[in-house]
Design a protein around this motif. Structure first.
Motif, PDB file in Angstrom:
ATOM      1  N   TYR A   1       9.408  45.979  35.164  1.00  0.00           N
ATOM      2  CA  TYR A   1       9.322  47.385  35.619  1.00  0.00           C
ATOM      3  C   TYR A   1      10.244  48.333  34.861  1.00  0.00           C
ATOM      4  N   GLY A   2      10.921  47.825  33.857  1.00  0.00           N
ATOM      5  CA  GLY A   2      11.723  48.708  33.002  1.00  0.00           C
ATOM      6  C   GLY A   2      12.944  49.328  33.675  1.00  0.00           C
ATOM      7  N   VAL A   3      13.454  48.689  34.724  1.00  0.00           N
ATOM      8  CA  VAL A   3      14.734  49.156  35.292  1.00  0.00           C
ATOM      9  C   VAL A   3      15.814  48.207  34.757  1.00  0.00           C
ATOM     10  N   PRO A   4      16.662  48.661  33.836  1.00  0.00           N
ATOM     11  CA  PRO A   4      17.678  47.750  33.297  1.00  0.00           C
ATOM     12  C   PRO A   4      18.594  47.206  34.395  1.00  0.00           C
ATOM     13  N   THR A   5      18.847  45.907  34.331  1.00  0.00           N
ATOM     14  CA  THR A   5      19.718  45.283  35.327  1.00  0.00           C
ATOM     15  C   THR A   5      20.680  44.316  34.641  1.00  0.00           C
ATOM     16  N   CYS A   6      21.733  43.978  35.341  1.00  0.00           N
ATOM     17  CA  CYS A   6      22.639  42.923  34.865  1.00  0.00           C
ATOM     18  C   CYS A   6      23.211  42.213  36.088  1.00  0.00           C
ATOM     19  N   SER A   7      23.116  40.885  36.099  1.00  0.00           N
ATOM     20  CA  SER A   7      23.692  40.112  37.203  1.00  0.00           C
ATOM     21  C   SER A   7      24.980  39.458  36.732  1.00  0.00           C
ATOM     22  N   LEU A   8      26.042  39.662  37.495  1.00  0.00           N
ATOM     23  CA  LEU A   8      27.342  39.093  37.136  1.00  0.00           C
ATOM     24  C   LEU A   8      27.678  37.957  38.091  1.00  0.00           C
ATOM     25  N   ARG A   9      27.874  36.778  37.532  1.00  0.00           N
ATOM     26  CA  ARG A   9      28.248  35.637  38.379  1.00  0.00           C
ATOM     27  C   ARG A   9      29.769  35.601  38.501  1.00  0.00           C
ATOM     28  N   PHE A  10      30.257  36.208  39.585  1.00  0.00           N
ATOM     29  CA  PHE A  10      31.705  36.253  39.803  1.00  0.00           C
ATOM     30  C   PHE A  10      32.213  34.876  40.203  1.00  0.00           C
ATOM     31  N   PHE A  11      33.311  34.446  39.558  1.00  0.00           N
ATOM     32  CA  PHE A  11      34.058  33.289  40.035  1.00  0.00           C
ATOM     33  C   PHE A  11      35.130  33.837  40.989  1.00  0.00           C
ATOM     34  N   ASN A  12      36.041  33.003  41.490  1.00  0.00           N
ATOM     35  CA  ASN A  12      36.954  33.478  42.558  1.00  0.00           C
ATOM     36  C   ASN A  12      37.781  34.692  42.134  1.00  0.00           C
ATOM     37  N   VAL A  13      37.572  35.781  42.824  1.00  0.00           N
ATOM     38  CA  VAL A  13      38.309  37.014  42.547  1.00  0.00           C
ATOM     39  C   VAL A  13      39.454  37.096  43.552  1.00  0.00           C
ATOM     40  N   PHE A  14      40.603  37.592  43.120  1.00  0.00           N
ATOM     41  CA  PHE A  14      41.708  37.760  44.068  1.00  0.00           C
ATOM     42  C   PHE A  14      42.474  39.038  43.762  1.00  0.00           C
ATOM     43  N   GLY A  15      43.240  39.477  44.753  1.00  0.00           N
ATOM     44  CA  GLY A  15      44.066  40.674  44.566  1.00  0.00           C
ATOM     45  C   GLY A  15      44.235  41.410  45.872  1.00  0.00           C
ATOM     46  N   PRO A  16      44.934  42.557  45.832  1.00  0.00           N
ATOM     47  CA  PRO A  16      45.127  43.377  47.014  1.00  0.00           C
ATOM     48  C   PRO A  16      43.799  43.723  47.686  1.00  0.00           C
ATOM     49  N   ARG A  17      43.829  43.835  49.005  1.00  0.00           N
ATOM     50  CA  ARG A  17      42.699  44.226  49.865  1.00  0.00           C
ATOM     51  C   ARG A  17      41.744  43.082  50.201  1.00  0.00           C
ATOM     52  N   GLN A  18      41.992  41.875  49.676  1.00  0.00           N
ATOM     53  CA  GLN A  18      41.071  40.777  50.006  1.00  0.00           C
ATOM     54  C   GLN A  18      41.334  40.286  51.430  1.00  0.00           C
ATOM     55  N   GLU A  19      40.250  39.928  52.105  1.00  0.00           N
ATOM     56  CA  GLU A  19      40.343  39.444  53.482  1.00  0.00           C
ATOM     57  C   GLU A  19      41.219  38.178  53.542  1.00  0.00           C
ATOM     58  N   SER A  20      42.106  38.129  54.533  1.00  0.00           N
ATOM     59  CA  SER A  20      42.993  36.956  54.623  1.00  0.00           C
ATOM     60  C   SER A  20      42.855  36.227  55.959  1.00  0.00           C
ATOM     61  N   SER A  21      41.847  36.590  56.754  1.00  0.00           N
ATOM     62  CA  SER A  21      41.628  35.882  58.016  1.00  0.00           C
ATOM     63  C   SER A  21      41.080  34.485  57.687  1.00  0.00           C
ATOM     64  N   THR A  22      40.821  33.690  58.706  1.00  0.00           N
ATOM     65  CA  THR A  22      40.277  32.352  58.449  1.00  0.00           C
ATOM     66  C   THR A  22      38.875  32.440  57.841  1.00  0.00           C
TER      67      THR A  22
END
Ligand code: NAD
Length: 325
Positions: free
Chosen positions: A175-196
């Motif tokens: 359909y001609g809509v440019p896309t890109c899929s990013l396979r994220f591995f474990n991301v970390f840093g401020p604001r990440q959820e820390s509950s169980t």
């Protein structure tokens, strides 16, 4: 070349951990940003910095609801989309399987609207979970594609991500809509959820701040790839800007394996506390080793990430310490 400056960009899941950092980065680059989030796991506090900008707007709502999204597309001309809204976290995914599956409907809605309204490009946050139980390291994107055909998905979350990638591919190719899929591995840093319900680094830091020993499931020699959120964002910005990324599935990670044991020990050392990890029975569903091939990320996105694990862990630890979440 796609240009961020002066463009209008929709970020779904923008009040979440990664999405909120992305909103900040896009605003810094001169974009007008519309964030759609239902605040399921996201928080308005994550958007404190973004809210200060006149070029930012927050819309509270469901990114899986096409009619609701349609209203946004009718009001504003959207150039680009980062589709990051998702139900995630191992425990949450196990507890709410049907909610997880709804995200396929959301990706379908986003792409239908992208086509209808002439959006110039869509970047999708996929996951290393797309590799399921593949054992051969490093994990390469083309092996991922074979895997898609064999549908080796290990959870409904991985099924949602693999299906999302395929939806992206079809809209790009047919359909001609440019896309890109990013396979994220474990991301970390401020604001990440820390509950169980959250993720290993946030959980370990929370335990350490409470004076408790970090809990490791299994022998601790399982490995993961940890990438700092700023590096993840840099890759995502390049994925949007680069034409070479169109129609591609690209790993986004450090390309370095860290054992969970090493991670716990580093965080304890950063805290300066007299603690030692405790070990509990391994969780059956856990994947043993995970490490991406980052050649494609380097060649197509032009991104090479400095290995600053300790420094980034320290910044993250200090953030949790100051924020007390
Ligand atoms: P997060 O939970 O902090 O962010 C997800 C955001 O999406 C939240 O703000 C949540 O409220 C929102 N959301 C969920 N369902 C929604 C819906 N139907 N409508 C509107 N908003 C909705 O998680 P994150 O770590 O920032 O993850 C962002 C994206 O990156 C997700 O797509 C996730 O699958 C992907 N990802 C993350 C990691 C990681 O290590 N954090 C790894 C691989 C992939």
């Amino acid at each position: 070349m796609y240009s961020i400056e002066g463009s209008t960009i929709l970020v779904t899941g923008g009040a979440g951990f990664i999405g909120s950092h992305l909103c900040d980065a896009l605003l810094k680059k001169g974009a007008n940003v519309i964030c759609v989030d239902n605040l399921m796991t996201g928080k308005k506090e994550n958007l404190a910095q973004a809210m200060e900008s006149p070029n930012f707007s927050f819309v509270d709502g469901d990114a899986n609801n096409k009619e609701f999204l349609h209203g946004i597309f009718e009001k504003q001309s959207i150039d680009y989309i980062f589709h990051y809204a998702a139900v995630l976290g191992v425990q949450r995914v196990i507890e709410q399987p049907l909610l997880v599956l709804d995200d396929i409907i959301g990706t379908r809605a986003i792409m239908e609207l992208a086509k209808e309204f002439g959006v110039k490009k869509v970047v999708f946050s996929s996951s290393s979970e797309a590799y399921g139980h593949m054992a051969e390291l490093p994990l390469k994107e083309d092996t991922g594609r074979e895997l898609q055909n064999q549908t080796h998905s290990t959870s409904l979350y991985s099924l949602v991500k693999i299906t999302g990638e395929q939806i992206m591919q079809v809209y790009n190719d047919t359909y001609g809509v440019p896309t890109c899929s990013l396979r994220f591995f474990n991301v970390f840093g401020p604001r990440q959820e820390s509950s169980t319900y959250g993720f290993v680094i946030g959980i370990f830091i929370k335990q350490i701040l409470e004076g408790k020993a970090p809990t490791i499931f299994g022998d601790g020699y399982q490995t993961r790839d940890f990438i700092y959120v700023d590096d993840n964002i840099e890759s995502a910005l390049h994925a949007l800007e680069s034409e070479k990324a169109d129609g591609q599935v690209i790993n986004v990670g450090m390309g370095r394996q860290t054992t969970i044991r090493d991670l716990a020990e580093r965080l304890i050392a950063i805290s300066g506390k007299d603690l030692a990890p405790i070990f509990k029975e391994a969780r059956e569903y856990e994947i043993r080793y995970r490490s991406p091939d980052v050649t494609k990320m380097q060649s197509l996105l032009g991104v090479t990430i400095q290995d600053n694990l300790n420094e980034n862990l320290k910044k993250t630890y200090q953030w949790y310490e100051q924020t007390q979440v």
